[in-house]
Scaffold this motif. Structure first.
Motif, short mmCIF file in Angstrom:
data_model
loop_
_atom_site.label_atom_id
_atom_site.label_comp_id
_atom_site.label_asym_id
_atom_site.label_seq_id
_atom_site.Cartn_x
_atom_site.Cartn_y
_atom_site.Cartn_z
N MET A 1 28.16 -58.83 50.30
CA MET A 1 26.83 -58.93 50.92
C MET A 1 25.79 -58.19 50.08
O MET A 1 24.67 -58.68 49.91
CB MET A 1 26.87 -58.41 52.36
N PHE B 1 30.57 -66.49 54.81
CA PHE B 1 29.24 -65.90 54.99
C PHE B 1 28.19 -66.99 55.16
O PHE B 1 28.26 -68.04 54.51
CB PHE B 1 28.85 -65.07 53.75
N LYS B 2 27.20 -66.71 55.97
CA LYS B 2 26.01 -67.56 56.10
C LYS B 2 25.01 -67.09 55.06
O LYS B 2 24.78 -65.88 54.92
CB LYS B 2 25.41 -67.42 57.50
N THR B 3 24.43 -68.03 54.31
CA THR B 3 23.44 -67.67 53.30
C THR B 3 22.22 -68.59 53.45
O THR B 3 22.22 -69.50 54.26
CB THR B 3 24.00 -67.82 51.86
N ASP C 1 30.46 -65.71 62.11
CA ASP C 1 31.44 -65.52 63.19
C ASP C 1 32.15 -66.81 63.51
O ASP C 1 31.62 -67.86 63.51
CB ASP C 1 30.75 -65.01 64.45
N ASP D 1 24.65 -73.82 57.45
CA ASP D 1 24.64 -72.37 57.21
C ASP D 1 24.75 -72.02 55.73
O ASP D 1 24.85 -70.84 55.39
CB ASP D 1 25.79 -71.70 57.98
N GLU E 1 31.36 -55.74 52.37
CA GLU E 1 30.06 -55.09 52.16
C GLU E 1 29.56 -55.29 50.74
O GLU E 1 28.37 -55.48 50.52
CB GLU E 1 30.16 -53.59 52.46
N LEU F 1 19.78 -64.18 51.74
CA LEU F 1 20.42 -63.79 52.99
C LEU F 1 21.92 -63.91 52.82
O LEU F 1 22.41 -64.84 52.18
CB LEU F 1 19.94 -64.73 54.10
N CYS F 2 22.67 -62.97 53.41
CA CYS F 2 24.13 -63.06 53.39
C CYS F 2 24.67 -62.29 54.57
O CYS F 2 24.57 -61.07 54.63
CB CYS F 2 24.67 -62.49 52.08
N LYS F 3 25.20 -63.02 55.57
CA LYS F 3 25.77 -62.42 56.77
C LYS F 3 27.13 -63.02 57.04
O LYS F 3 27.36 -64.20 56.78
CB LYS F 3 24.89 -62.69 58.00
N THR G 1 22.62 -60.19 48.58
CA THR G 1 21.28 -59.78 49.04
C THR G 1 20.49 -59.13 47.92
O THR G 1 19.26 -59.23 47.88
CB THR G 1 21.35 -58.84 50.27
#
Length: 69
Positions: A55, A5-7, A69, A39, A52, A64-66, A59
């Motif tokens: 995240m 995850f990007k944070t 890819d 990232d 989910e 932020l947490c995405k 969050t």
């Protein structure tokens, strides 16, 4: 299963608190941050991983947490 995850976590102390929190929700899972990466990567490795929920937890603490890819 490994998910990355990007944070936007900046501080080591914040990362430690999130690792502890996530570890309570996902016992037996390997969780770590790479704050040196651009990232601010959160890496989670385990068998019963729910993307989910990870995240939502991060969050929910204001970060932020995405999925990266």
């Amino acid at each position: 299963m490994i998910e990355v995850f990007k944070t936007n976590v900046q501080e080591f102390s914040e990362a430690q608190k999130l690792v502890a929190l996530l570890s309570r929700h996902f016992p037996g899972t390997k969780i770590n941050f790479d704050l040196d990466d651009c990232d601010k990567v959160l890496r989670v490795e385990g068998n019963d991983l729910r993307i989910e929920k990870v995240m939502t937890i991060v969050t929910g603490k204001g970060f932020l947490c995405k999925v990266l890819d």
